[in-house]
Write a protein that holds these residues in place. Structure first.
Motif, short mmCIF file in Angstrom:
data_model
loop_
_atom_site.label_atom_id
_atom_site.label_comp_id
_atom_site.label_asym_id
_atom_site.label_seq_id
_atom_site.Cartn_x
_atom_site.Cartn_y
_atom_site.Cartn_z
N ILE A 5 1.00 -1.18 -0.16
CA ILE A 5 0.02 0.10 0.12
C ILE A 5 1.00 1.28 0.07
N LEU A 6 0.70 2.09 -0.85
CA LEU A 6 1.50 3.38 -0.71
C LEU A 6 0.88 4.25 0.24
N SER A 7 1.76 5.06 1.05
CA SER A 7 1.30 5.98 1.99
C SER A 7 0.81 7.29 0.94
N GLU A 8 0.49 8.24 1.83
CA GLU A 8 -0.08 9.61 1.12
C GLU A 8 1.15 10.24 0.32
N GLU A 9 2.44 10.18 1.29
CA GLU A 9 3.51 10.84 0.62
C GLU A 9 4.04 9.96 -0.69
N GLU A 10 4.19 8.67 -0.54
CA GLU A 10 4.80 7.95 -1.39
C GLU A 10 3.61 7.86 -2.78
N ALA A 11 2.31 7.89 -2.65
CA ALA A 11 1.49 8.25 -4.02
C ALA A 11 1.92 9.67 -4.43
N GLU A 12 2.28 10.51 -3.78
CA GLU A 12 2.62 11.86 -4.39
C GLU A 12 4.00 12.09 -5.21
N ARG A 13 4.84 11.00 -4.64
CA ARG A 13 6.09 10.79 -5.21
C ARG A 13 5.76 10.29 -6.70
N LEU A 15 3.16 10.26 -8.46
CA LEU A 15 2.58 11.24 -9.45
C LEU A 15 3.32 12.28 -9.95
N ASN A 16 4.29 12.60 -9.20
CA ASN A 16 5.28 13.63 -9.58
C ASN A 16 6.30 13.40 -10.43
N VAL A 17 6.40 11.99 -10.63
CA VAL A 17 7.54 11.46 -11.57
C VAL A 17 7.22 12.00 -13.31
N ALA A 18 6.10 12.00 -13.56
CA ALA A 18 5.41 12.32 -14.85
C ALA A 18 6.27 13.78 -15.45
N ASP A 19 6.48 13.76 -16.66
CA ASP A 19 7.01 15.01 -17.00
C ASP A 19 5.96 15.81 -17.57
N VAL A 20 5.31 16.88 -17.00
CA VAL A 20 4.20 17.31 -17.33
C VAL A 20 4.45 18.60 -18.37
N THR A 21 5.91 18.68 -18.68
CA THR A 21 6.18 19.65 -19.83
C THR A 21 6.08 18.97 -21.11
N SER A 22 5.82 17.57 -21.12
CA SER A 22 5.69 16.74 -22.40
C SER A 22 3.94 16.55 -22.54
N ALA A 23 3.69 16.30 -23.72
CA ALA A 23 2.33 15.86 -24.09
C ALA A 23 1.93 14.76 -23.41
N LEU A 24 2.81 13.61 -23.44
CA LEU A 24 2.52 12.23 -22.97
C LEU A 24 2.53 12.26 -21.47
N LEU A 32 -2.69 8.56 -13.75
CA LEU A 32 -2.35 8.20 -12.51
C LEU A 32 -3.31 8.94 -11.52
N GLU A 33 -3.65 10.33 -11.80
CA GLU A 33 -4.30 10.95 -10.80
C GLU A 33 -5.85 10.36 -10.83
N THR A 34 -6.48 9.88 -11.99
CA THR A 34 -7.57 9.40 -12.14
C THR A 34 -7.70 7.97 -11.52
N PHE A 35 -6.55 7.20 -11.41
CA PHE A 35 -6.40 5.98 -10.63
C PHE A 35 -6.44 6.17 -9.18
N TYR A 124 6.45 3.93 -13.82
CA TYR A 124 6.34 5.31 -12.85
C TYR A 124 6.61 4.80 -11.45
N ILE A 125 6.02 3.83 -11.03
CA ILE A 125 6.32 3.53 -9.59
C ILE A 125 7.71 2.98 -9.20
N LYS A 126 8.31 2.36 -10.22
CA LYS A 126 9.62 1.97 -10.19
C LYS A 126 10.66 3.27 -10.11
N ARG A 127 10.28 4.31 -11.04
CA ARG A 127 11.20 5.40 -11.19
C ARG A 127 11.02 6.32 -9.83
N SER A 128 9.96 6.23 -9.36
CA SER A 128 9.60 6.98 -8.13
C SER A 128 10.69 6.90 -7.05
N GLY A 129 11.06 5.44 -6.85
CA GLY A 129 12.04 5.06 -5.81
C GLY A 129 11.25 4.76 -4.52
#
Length: 220
Positions: A5-13, A15-24, A32-35, A124-129
């Motif tokens: 189970i992710l903690s609240e802080e881990e979930a945010e980590r 979510l924040n991996v996604a590069d939101v400067t790119s379209a994808l 991820l936010e919808t999930f 994304y989960i793996k890259r979040s560490g």
């Protein structure tokens, strides 16, 4: 029982991996936010249609979920904001001329396959560490557990998850109570001599749970 189970802080980590400067990256953040907000299943995410999102009412319609059941559930403002950004800036660039209405699309304009969506979320989960394994279902487990920890009635979570039987949802109450059991073990009068254990547990607890148990937050 859910393995992780992710903690609240881990979930945010995650979510924040996604590069939101790119379209994808914008698309992926919206997914991820919808999930995280709704706890819907992977196939339910794949089958979402643009018209299934009602931003004015703050709802999401799951059509033909498990057991061929429809359900209308709430979705949070932050998830809606990312979906709106995806719709306004990204989807029209990749949708095919024969638009079938599928909400989330891959670069070829097609819907995600279950495998491709699962691999994307797992990456994304793996890259979040956060060092916890899982994919789409990890957010489902996390949403249910965090809502119960924050006081949601188990029957409301049952509706969110689309469980036909309450017993399917009650497994999450066992997960949610773990933190409270740790506090009970460390702070009950028969265990008061274990103050160092109490301190360790308090330090690891998020402020929202500290406030719920003790009525206080961490001291800076």
């Amino acid at each position: 029982m859910p393995k992780h189970i992710l903690s609240e802080e881990e979930a945010e980590r995650v979510l924040n991996v996604a590069d939101v400067t790119s379209a994808l990256g914008i698309r992926d953040r919206a997914i991820l936010e919808t999930f995280y907000s709704t706890g819907i299943r992977r196939t339910e995410m794949i089958n979402l249609q643009v018209h299934d999102i009602d931003a004015d009412r703050g709802t999401l319609m799951v059509r033909q979920g498990k057991g061929s059941r429809d359900r209308l559930i709430p979705i949070g403002d932050r998830a809606l904001a990312w979906i709106a950004k995806y719709l306004n800036e990204v989807r029209h660039k990749i949708v095919l001329a024969d638009d079938q209405g599928t909400l989330f699309l891959v670069v070829t304009g097609d819907a995600f396959s279950p495998r491709s969506l699962g691999l994307m979320v797992a990456d994304y989960i793996k890259r979040s560490g956060v060092n916890k394994s899982g994919s789409c279902h990890l957010f489902r487990h996390t949403m249910a557990t965090l809502m119960l920890e924050n006081g949601a009635d188990v029957r409301f979570v049952q509706v969110m998850l689309g469980h036909a039987q309450l017993t399917s949802t009650q497994v999450y109450t066992q997960v949610a109570i773990r933190a409270l059991k740790e506090i009970h073990t460390a702070t009950h009068p028969a265990r008061l001599e274990r103050r160092e254990d109490v301190k360790k547990i308090e330090d690891s607890m998020p402020n929202r749970l500290l406030k719920r148990v003790y009525g206080k937050e961490k001291q800076s």
